[in-house]
Structure formats: C-alpha cells, structure tokens
Enzyme design. Sequence first.
Site, mmCIF file in Angstrom:
data_model
loop_
_atom_site.group_PDB
_atom_site.id
_atom_site.type_symbol
_atom_site.label_atom_id
_atom_site.label_comp_id
_atom_site.label_asym_id
_atom_site.label_seq_id
_atom_site.Cartn_x
_atom_site.Cartn_y
_atom_site.Cartn_z
ATOM 1 N N CYS A 120 4.562 9.280 -0.006
ATOM 2 C CA CYS A 120 3.154 9.679 0.019
ATOM 3 C C CYS A 120 2.877 10.629 -1.133
ATOM 4 C CB CYS A 120 2.831 10.353 1.347
ATOM 5 S SG CYS A 120 1.134 10.950 1.433
ATOM 6 N N HIS A 123 5.863 4.452 12.447
ATOM 7 C CA HIS A 123 5.760 4.369 10.974
ATOM 8 C C HIS A 123 6.722 5.433 10.430
ATOM 9 C CE1 HIS A 123 3.187 4.096 7.153
ATOM 10 N NE2 HIS A 123 3.785 5.259 6.971
ATOM 11 N N ARG A 137 0.843 -1.217 0.000
ATOM 12 C CA ARG A 137 0.000 0.000 0.000
ATOM 13 C C ARG A 137 0.874 1.261 0.000
ATOM 14 N NH1 ARG A 137 -0.461 4.733 2.466
ATOM 15 N NH2 ARG A 137 0.070 3.728 4.428
ATOM 16 N N ASP A 138 1.568 1.523 1.091
ATOM 17 C CA ASP A 138 2.334 2.772 1.171
ATOM 18 C C ASP A 138 3.435 2.782 0.118
ATOM 19 O OD1 ASP A 138 3.151 5.233 2.071
ATOM 20 O OD2 ASP A 138 3.427 4.627 4.151
HETATM 21 P P1 HMG Z 1 -13.353 14.398 -1.308
HETATM 22 O O1 HMG Z 1 -13.243 14.826 -2.718
HETATM 23 O O2 HMG Z 1 -13.333 15.461 -0.259
HETATM 24 O O3 HMG Z 1 -14.606 13.444 -1.043
HETATM 25 O O4 HMG Z 1 -12.198 13.357 -1.003
HETATM 26 P P2 HMG Z 1 -16.098 13.484 -1.449
HETATM 27 O O5 HMG Z 1 -16.807 12.721 -0.373
HETATM 28 O O6 HMG Z 1 -16.536 14.892 -1.756
HETATM 29 O O7 HMG Z 1 -16.130 12.613 -2.815
HETATM 30 C C1 HMG Z 1 -15.613 13.074 -4.038
HETATM 31 C C2 HMG Z 1 -15.542 11.912 -5.029
HETATM 32 O O8 HMG Z 1 -14.698 10.885 -4.506
HETATM 33 C C3 HMG Z 1 -16.892 11.256 -5.244
HETATM 34 O O9 HMG Z 1 -16.867 10.739 -6.584
HETATM 35 C C4 HMG Z 1 -16.886 10.108 -4.298
HETATM 36 O O10 HMG Z 1 -17.732 9.048 -4.673
HETATM 37 C C5 HMG Z 1 -15.434 9.657 -4.384
HETATM 38 P P3 HMG Z 1 -17.496 11.563 -7.838
HETATM 39 O O11 HMG Z 1 -18.922 11.775 -7.443
HETATM 40 O O12 HMG Z 1 -16.741 12.839 -7.929
HETATM 41 O O13 HMG Z 1 -17.273 10.626 -8.983
HETATM 42 N N1 HMG Z 1 -14.990 8.991 -3.152
HETATM 43 C C6 HMG Z 1 -14.481 7.757 -3.131
HETATM 44 N N2 HMG Z 1 -14.219 6.856 -4.103
HETATM 45 C C7 HMG Z 1 -13.689 5.683 -3.715
HETATM 46 N N3 HMG Z 1 -13.398 5.375 -2.426
HETATM 47 C C8 HMG Z 1 -13.636 6.256 -1.440
HETATM 48 C C9 HMG Z 1 -14.193 7.496 -1.779
HETATM 49 N N4 HMG Z 1 -14.548 8.571 -1.054
HETATM 50 C C10 HMG Z 1 -15.036 9.467 -1.905
HETATM 51 N N5 HMG Z 1 -13.338 5.932 -0.179
HETATM 52 C C11 HMG Z 1 -11.092 11.571 0.133
HETATM 53 C C12 HMG Z 1 -11.976 12.807 0.280
HETATM 54 C C13 HMG Z 1 -10.565 11.212 1.502
HETATM 55 C C14 HMG Z 1 -11.923 10.431 -0.404
HETATM 56 C C15 HMG Z 1 -9.950 11.919 -0.837
HETATM 57 O O14 HMG Z 1 -9.315 13.070 -0.365
HETATM 58 C C16 HMG Z 1 -8.963 10.826 -0.993
HETATM 59 O O15 HMG Z 1 -9.248 9.742 -1.495
HETATM 60 N N6 HMG Z 1 -7.678 11.079 -0.595
HETATM 61 C C17 HMG Z 1 -6.631 10.122 -0.768
HETATM 62 C C18 HMG Z 1 -5.692 10.239 0.374
HETATM 63 C C19 HMG Z 1 -4.647 9.143 0.309
HETATM 64 O O16 HMG Z 1 -4.926 8.022 -0.062
HETATM 65 N N7 HMG Z 1 -3.406 9.506 0.692
HETATM 66 C C20 HMG Z 1 -2.352 8.554 0.754
HETATM 67 C C21 HMG Z 1 -2.538 7.598 1.894
HETATM 68 S S1 HMG Z 1 -2.199 8.328 3.493
HETATM 69 C C22 HMG Z 1 -0.526 8.061 3.708
HETATM 70 O O17 HMG Z 1 0.140 7.616 2.824
HETATM 71 C C23 HMG Z 1 0.040 8.373 5.045
HETATM 72 C C24 HMG Z 1 0.349 7.130 5.874
HETATM 73 O O18 HMG Z 1 1.210 6.244 5.189
HETATM 74 C C25 HMG Z 1 1.000 7.543 7.192
HETATM 75 C C26 HMG Z 1 2.175 8.508 6.946
HETATM 76 O O19 HMG Z 1 3.202 8.112 6.393
HETATM 77 O O20 HMG Z 1 1.987 9.669 7.308
HETATM 78 C C27 HMG Z 1 -0.944 6.356 6.226
HETATM 79 MG MG MG Z 2 3.337 6.426 5.138
#
Ligand code: HMG
Ligand code: MG
Length: 310
Positions: free
Chosen positions: A240, A207, A15-16
């Site tokens: 990320c 992490h 994933r990450d």
């Molecule tokens: P948004 O645009 O604010 O959400 O996104 P929304 O509720 O307004 O929805 C907009 C569109 O997204 C809609 O589709 C929803 O259906 C769809 P449209 O009508 O435009 O076609 N949608 C989804 N589709 C699939 N799965 C879902 C989902 N939710 C909404 N779950 C949201 C908010 C959080 C969804 C968006 O900002 C997002 O997906 N962000 C991705 C963030 C991400 O994955 N970042 C990387 C992972 S975190 C990380 O790496 C850090 C970590 O490793 C720890 C560290 O190292 O710090 C964990």
């Molecule tokens: Mg991370």
Amino acid sequence: MNTPGYVKVVEVGPRDGLQNEKEIVPTEVKVALVDRLTEAGFVNIEAASFVSPKWVPQMADSADVMARIQRRPGTLYSALTPNMKGFEAAVEAGADEVVIFGAASEAFSQKNINCSIAESIARFAPVAAAAKERGLRLRASVSCALGCPYQGEVPVSAVVDVVRRMRELGCDEIDIADTIGVGTPARVQEVMRAAAAEFPIDRLSGHFHDTYGQALSNILASLDVGIAIFHASVAGLGGCPYAKGATGNVATEDVLYMLQGMGIHTGIDLEQVVRAGDFISRAIGRPNNSRVGRALLTKWGSAEAPATCV
Ligand code: HMG
Ligand code: MG
C-alpha cells in the site's frame, strides 16, 4: 480442522499489486494481466481504482484498463471508489462491483484517504446508496484490522465498529484487511469471530498482506473459523502506498496450491496463474514473490533462475 468445499479467491493483483509500482506500468500490460487472470478462471478480479491520480498515479489509467479488458461472463471486475467522483467514474467504466475502503485506525484513515473514520463513512454513504440504486455489488474494506503502521495496536472493538457501520451502509461483502501483515493466527481468529458477530461470516473475507510471512497461516486460521473468501495477488505483487514498508498480498499461486492440497475447490487453474505471475514479474522487472510460482516455473524449466532464491 474446519474446511469448506469451495473457497472464493479474489485476485487483487491488478489493483493492490500494481498500485504501489513507482514506474508507470503500461496500460497494455495491465490489460494483458487481467485477461490472463480472467482466462485462469477467477470469478472476481479487482481491476481498477478510481482514486485521485495525484495520490496514486499508477491507477490513473483505470478507465482505459476497464475499457480494454476482455470480460468473461460470470467474472466480476471490481474497482475502488473512495467517494462519489470515484463511483461515477467506476460506473462509467462498467465496474461490476464498487469497493469503499475505510480503516479501523484513525491515523491510517487520515493518511490513506485524508479524513477521519466518521468522515469516511459519511463520504461512503452516498456511494453505497448509489450502488444499491443501480443494483451494483458493494464491498467494503477495513484496513489495519490487525495493526496500524502509525498507531500500532488496533483494538478488536475498533474493527467491529467499522464492520457494523459498513453493514449499515448495505455492503454485500466486507474485507478484514491486514494492511501491513502483522497479524498472527490467534488474533486473526479473534478478529474474524468478532466481525462475524456483526456480519454474516460467509460474506466476510480475509485480505492478508504477507509482510511478516504470516498470511498463509492466517488463511488457515480464518478457514478454521468459517471464512471462505480470500484475497490474493498474483506473484505476491504489491503493497500500500500509504503503509510504508508493507509488502504485497499473499501470493495467489501459494494460496491456490495450499487449497488444492487440502481438496478445496476454487475453480481456478493454478498453472495459468503461475504463467500470469511469470508474465507480470518479467513485464515490470520484479522478482516473482510466489514461492509456488518460482518452484513450478523452475520445475517446468521455463523460468529464469529465481531472482529471490537464497
Ligand atoms: P482529498 O484531497 O481529501 O479530496 O482526497 P478532495 O475531495 O478534496 O479532492 C482533491 C482533488 O482530488 C480534487 O482535484 C479532486 O477532483 C480530486 P483538484 O481540484 O485538486 O485537481 N479527486 C479525485 N480524482 C479522481 N478520482 C477521485 C477523486 N476524488 C477527489 N475519486 C481521496 C481524498 C480519497 C480522493 C484521496 O485521499 C485519495 O485518492 N487517496 C488514495 C487512497 C488510495 O488509493 N490508497 C490505496 C488503496 S487502499 C489500500 O490499498 C488498502 C486495501 O488494499 C486494504 C488493505 O490492505 O488495507 C484496500
Ligand atoms: Mg491491501
């Protein structure tokens, strides 16, 4: 120094590690990677992410990956779930553990999940309640606990505040995440101790991304204050998408080698992880970012000349 007899190493590479790859990695490669990691003996693999495919296209095939992997009893397959839509997809896909992911920095919360910290907690609340109702394990990640790519310094009090809110949601485990790898050992210990005042230390994890080369030192520092769960990414894959310039997590092979040398049990076969790291590096055409992986592959005579060797 304080060392536990056993450390849980959570493999987050699928994933990450892969989420930041620009070229879409074929589903069968992701499945083969997870299967190799399963065989290596991990008890927890972060295999999927049910986020918006517009935001993170690389994770769009998460349901397929979860459907095709060979599951081993005793291994938990985790998935990121930022909201109820993600949660429902994760349940459908048979995730054993769902991961809500917030941040200790307002700026990062906005960039990563498009809402404030307070709004994110409100979105996580139904996910947490639904996870509990179904008896699913619930984990939370606290990004930018050691620094933020947008706002810089992050106060320890901000980390503690999010940890407290995650505890109130009923999380089983909480990750203290150094998203951009800027933390150094004394600060890491300060943050871990402060977090441990809010949440049981045996369910807190480290992490660490290795952007500044501090991750192994930060793991040692964390071990010394009683942390015994660490995340790592095979071949040091990753970064990320919403933290520009951030590199991968600490390489799993390097963590395992260090722990093995310290006599700490993990239940994971280092050689199989090194082979998995070689497999995925070749499959996606990236240099292998594990120092231990490169060294052992060279020693075993089964690798190409290490690509990042200088
Ligand atoms: P948004 O645009 O604010 O959400 O996104 P929304 O509720 O307004 O929805 C907009 C569109 O997204 C809609 O589709 C929803 O259906 C769809 P449209 O009508 O435009 O076609 N949608 C989804 N589709 C699939 N799965 C879902 C989902 N939710 C909404 N779950 C949201 C908010 C959080 C969804 C968006 O900002 C997002 O997906 N962000 C991705 C963030 C991400 O994955 N970042 C990387 C992972 S975190 C990380 O790496 C850090 C970590 O490793 C720890 C560290 O190292 O710090 C964990
Ligand atoms: Mg991370």
